[in-house]
Scaffold this motif. Sequence first.
Motif: not given
Length: 115
Positions: A70-77
Amino acid sequence: QVHLVESGGGLVPAGGSLRLSCAASRSPFRIRTMGWYRQAPGKQRESVATISGDGGLYYADSVKGRFTISRDFPSNTMYLQMNNLKPEDTALYTCAAWAGDSVSWGQGAQVTVSS
């Protein structure tokens, strides 16, 4: 070059779970695809899972049904949830990120699964 830092590795018994994280920073370009790779002693590095900029997913056959990327796009994590771990999952797990015309790699997080 994108700066990548992995965390969350460790030692777990077979059947256990771990969650890896990869934090990306200092990218001069938008990060497109991110992915997890692993390398076990004496073996070649292999792709485990990738997630593209539009959310497209890829999983190696050996981890399908057990791992979730999975990926949190705003934080690039980026994350890798690993369930039902097996001794053969033991490896150094490294994250990668594609931005601009290059790929960047993290230092890796060791995952060891005991039988």
